[in-house]
Design an enzyme around this catalytic site. Structure first.
Site, PDB file in Angstrom:
ATOM      1  N   PRO A 333       0.865  -1.215  -0.108  1.00  0.00           N
ATOM      2  CA  PRO A 333       0.151   0.067  -0.038  1.00  0.00           C
ATOM      3  C   PRO A 333       1.006   1.134   0.076  1.00  0.00           C
ATOM      4  O   PRO A 333       1.954   1.425   0.849  1.00  0.00           O
ATOM      5  CB  PRO A 333      -0.531  -0.087   1.326  1.00  0.00           C
ATOM      6  CG  PRO A 333      -0.856  -1.549   1.748  1.00  0.00           C
ATOM      7  CD  PRO A 333       0.554  -2.097   1.151  1.00  0.00           C
ATOM      8  N   GLN A 387      -6.357  -1.832   2.903  1.00  0.00           N
ATOM      9  CA  GLN A 387      -5.184  -1.326   4.287  1.00  0.00           C
ATOM     10  C   GLN A 387      -6.267  -0.549   5.168  1.00  0.00           C
ATOM     11  O   GLN A 387      -6.502   0.569   4.616  1.00  0.00           O
ATOM     12  CB  GLN A 387      -4.190  -0.990   4.000  1.00  0.00           C
ATOM     13  CG  GLN A 387      -3.097  -0.949   5.301  1.00  0.00           C
ATOM     14  CD  GLN A 387      -1.794  -0.224   5.108  1.00  0.00           C
ATOM     15  OE1 GLN A 387      -1.696   0.756   4.958  1.00  0.00           O
ATOM     16  NE2 GLN A 387      -0.741  -1.253   5.256  1.00  0.00           N
ATOM     17  N   CYS A 420       2.390   2.887   9.795  1.00  0.00           N
ATOM     18  CA  CYS A 420       2.530   4.430   9.308  1.00  0.00           C
ATOM     19  C   CYS A 420       3.179   4.996  10.442  1.00  0.00           C
ATOM     20  O   CYS A 420       2.757   5.227  11.749  1.00  0.00           O
ATOM     21  CB  CYS A 420       1.123   4.558   9.260  1.00  0.00           C
ATOM     22  SG  CYS A 420       0.961   6.605   8.595  1.00  0.00           S
ATOM     23  N   LYS A 459       0.395  -5.405   8.971  1.00  0.00           N
ATOM     24  CA  LYS A 459       1.837  -4.655   8.457  1.00  0.00           C
ATOM     25  C   LYS A 459       2.426  -3.972   9.742  1.00  0.00           C
ATOM     26  O   LYS A 459       1.700  -3.169  10.435  1.00  0.00           O
ATOM     27  CB  LYS A 459       1.533  -3.987   7.376  1.00  0.00           C
ATOM     28  CG  LYS A 459       2.395  -3.181   6.950  1.00  0.00           C
ATOM     29  CD  LYS A 459       3.400  -3.853   5.972  1.00  0.00           C
ATOM     30  CE  LYS A 459       4.432  -2.842   5.448  1.00  0.00           C
ATOM     31  NZ  LYS A 459       4.139  -1.826   4.720  1.00  0.00           N
TER      32      LYS A 459
END
Length: 692
Positions: A333, A387, A420, A459
């Site tokens: 992503p 995602q 992130c 992730k």
């Protein structure tokens, strides 16, 4: 005197640039000579690095080794002159305070938040869609905020965009070509093929004409695939885009009337508080009849059960589909640049698995159309995931409910974002910060797996700080929870504070892959970071898969590509064919033409759609310019962390233009494909992308 001299030099450069037309830029010079070759190569470079002898060897170690004939002493005249950089720094009131220096360093990373944006198109300049369809406006000409005068719109309508060599003019409007009708009518920037220029009427094809055009496109694509199996042209026809949320669901989400089974975390807290108050009342009313107490206890037990199950709603069980990630090329992503047109390009170059951009759960639950658009899927994406980033278990569970209940949604896996590094996301408890909240993470995984009928992947990064990595402890903990439905762990070999700087730690990824216990079912691990060639894939992944006969190593032979796919979209082909592809500038331009076609199909062919396509094209070009062609390298392959020399020229003018780091040159490329920009147009990339 310096300013006067600089103005004279700039005037000379501009006079040279006027002699170069955009059309000539797309035509490779058969003799191999370009205008850039008139400048002599630098005689002060060593090993083709483009750096002076006075520089340290350490700097040379992280420079791309380019052949000396392609490194110049000054900027190529093919390129737009760079604006002088203002070196004046604001005077700090803290007099060298360390906090001020830290804040200045922080401001240089992340996003360019004050970048220029496109001016909004006035509503009076748009045509009422009812008039475009030839219907009567329900609001009337007086009350409708859109324009009803087709003649006025025709008089002020700009010329159709043609693109370099007129490739857009030949193909015409994508909606007219694919469906036989364009919703934008006179507002379409490619509308001369379906607009009656005398009346402004929007034409419509018959069903027989649409079938005939579709069959012609199929024949053309078959011939193209036979002659050019790797660099294909745009698909001539397509089915409807998948994963489009219904209008009824959007309205319910916006009005907070969607029938969720899962309760919000603050609602659960209120339930628990009410139970405590009821318990106090029960103690105070000891003299009440025993029957009343028994009823109250039964009621309290029932409520407690409902509170405990708030994040795991009892929905009907469905058969879970499994995905085999082994020996696949997976496009990770990618925020902003990993859009649907880009993913179609990646499918052309051999990508096996694609995933949508990161979508924020709170925005999805509020019914934001721009956020739900990130979940759309093209029919060419045969294995596709979405995602989601959230900071609370109930948000993940509620999103899972919507995805499960919504008809027409086709999702092969859901990826939980625990990686992130953006401050705005981490401050909400989402992204990398969710790695630090194990209780909430467990509730999130349980909520997703009990509602969805597809695998859930996780992730994550190596940890918060590279000095204190803890993914090797978190992965075994998740394994011991014994939750069914986890398809894979995906480990990015950097910490949250590293963001994208320095090299990914593949030794630590291998350590995480071997950290799971043999007492519980093992979960596959996929590594991610710095794969930029087939050599990187073989040396960093394949050598570590089952290294030394280690049966505890769960690392999969999967090529998960991030920035490598942005800089080299043909990387899946290189990995599968085990070769370094010296792709030409003309082939790369054809790739950008395909992106523009896909963008106009997806975002629309009106002025707003053209603006969106241009913006996403420019965002992609901010990564594409980092690629140095194979034929220009002294040492193969190019590494992700190596910086190209300052002044380079390509083997022709178009290749030189594609090597430029200047935003003005990226805009010039966009003008070749989408026509000229307004005089006051500016572009600054969303992501600063300073990491190598």
């Amino acid at each position: 005197r310096q300013l006067t001299k600089r103005r004279e030099e700039r005037t000379q450069e501009q006079s040279i640039l006027r002699t170069i037309s955009l059309l000539s830029l797309s035509q490779p010079n058969m003799s191999g000579e370009t205008l850039a070759s008139t400048i002599k190569p630098s005689s002060e470079t060593t090993s083709g690095t483009g750096r002076n002898n006075g520089n340290s060897n350490k700097a040379d170690d992280f420079a791309v080794k380019v052949k000396p004939e392609f490194v110049l002493t000054e900027r190529s005249p093919v390129l737009t002159p760079e604006k002088p950089i203002n070196t004046v720094t604001p005077v700090s009131s803290d007099n060298g305070n360390s906090n001020d220096r830290r804040n200045n360093k922080k401001s240089r990373r992340g996003q360019n938040k004050k970048r220029p944006r496109d001016a909004k198109i006035a509503q009076a300049d748009k045509v009422c869609l009812a008039i475009v369809r030839g219907e009567e406006c329900p609001f009337g000409a007086d009350k409708c905020k859109y324009n009803h005068d087709l003649k006025e719109i025709l008089d002020n309508r700009p010329e159709d965009i043609h693109g370099i060599d007129g490739y857009l003019k030949e193909e015409g409007c994508p909606a007219w070509r694919l469906r036989g009708y364009c919703d934008f009518g006179v507002m379409c920037r490619l509308g001369s093929c379906h607009i009656n220029m005398s009346t402004g009427q929007n034409l419509r094809k018959t069903s027989d004409e649409c079938k005939s055009d579709a069959s012609k496109d199929d024949d053309n694509n078959t011939e193209t695939e036979a002659s050019q199996p790797k660099v294909q042209l745009a698909i001539g026809h397509q089915n409807d885009i998948k994963n489009v949320i219904s209008r009824d669901t959007m309205v319910k989400l916006r009005k907070s009337t969607y029938p969720f089974v899962c309760k919000r975390h603050f609602e659960v807290a209120k339930e628990k508080q009410r139970q405590k108050e009821d318990a106090k009342v029960k103690e105070m009313n000891e003299e009440a009849p025993k029957a009343v107490d028994a009823d109250r206890e039964h009621l309290t037990a029932t409520e407690a059960k409902s509170v405990g199950d708030a994040t795991t709603p009892a929905l009907p069980l469905k058969e879970r589909k499994l995905i085999d990630f082994r020996n696949k090329v997976y496009i990770a992503p990618l925020t902003t640049v990993g859009n649907l047109p880009f993913r179609r390009i990646m499918k052309q170059f051999g990508a096996d698995i694609t995933c949508g951009e990161m979508a924020l759960a709170d925005q999805l639950l509020q019914g934001k159309a721009s956020e739900w658009a990130l979940l759309k899927r093209h029919p060419s994406e045969d294995v596709f995931g979405v995602q989601i980033a959230a900071g609370h278990a109930d948000q993940y569970t509620r999103i899972a409910e919507v995805l499960t209940n919504e008809e027409g949604f086709e999702i092969d896996f859901v990826d939980m974002n625990l990686g992130c590094p953006i401050d705005l996301v981490c401050e909400k408890g989402a992204g990398a910060s969710l790695m630090l909240r194990e209780k909430k993470l467990r509730g999130s995984v349980e909520g997703l797996t009990k509602v969805l009928n597809c695998p859930v992947t996780i992730k994550m990064r190596t940890g918060w700080d590279e000095k204190k990595n803890f993914a090797h402890n978190l992965v075994p903990s998740i394994q011991k929870w014994g939750i069914e439905g986890i398809g894979a762990f995906m480990i990015h070999g950097r910490s949250r504070l590293q963001r994208y700087s320095r090299l990914a730690d593949w030794d630590y990824i291998a350590q995480v892959a071997s950290s799971q216990s043999s007492d519980y079912p093992k979960i596959p691990v996929i590594g991610n970071g710095d794969i930029f060639s087939y050599n990187d894939y073989e040396e960093t992944i394949l050598k570590r898969v089952g290294e030394g006969g280690d049966t505890d190593n769960m690392l999969l032979p999967t090529a998960m590509l991030g920035r490598g796919a942005l800089i080299k979209p043909w990387l899946p082909t290189e990995i599968k064919e085990r070769r370094h592809w010296d792709i030409s500038a003309t082939e790369r331009l054809d790739m950008l033409k395909d992106f523009v076609r896909y963008g106009l199909e997806h975002y629309g062919s009106d002025q707003q759609g053209v603006n969106n396509t241009r913006r996403f094209l420019l965002e992609w070009l901010s990564f594409l310019h980092r690629y140095v062609p194979v034929g220009m390298l002294e040492v193969l392959p190019q590494q992700m962390n190596h910086r190209p020399p300052q002044n380079m020229c390509g083997r022709n003018d178009l290749e030189t233009l594609m090597l430029s780091k200047n935003c003005a040159d990226w805009i010039k490329i966009s003008e070749m494909l989408l026509g000229p920009v307004p005089e006051d147009f500016q572009f600054v990339p969303k992501h600063k992308a300073n990491s190598y």
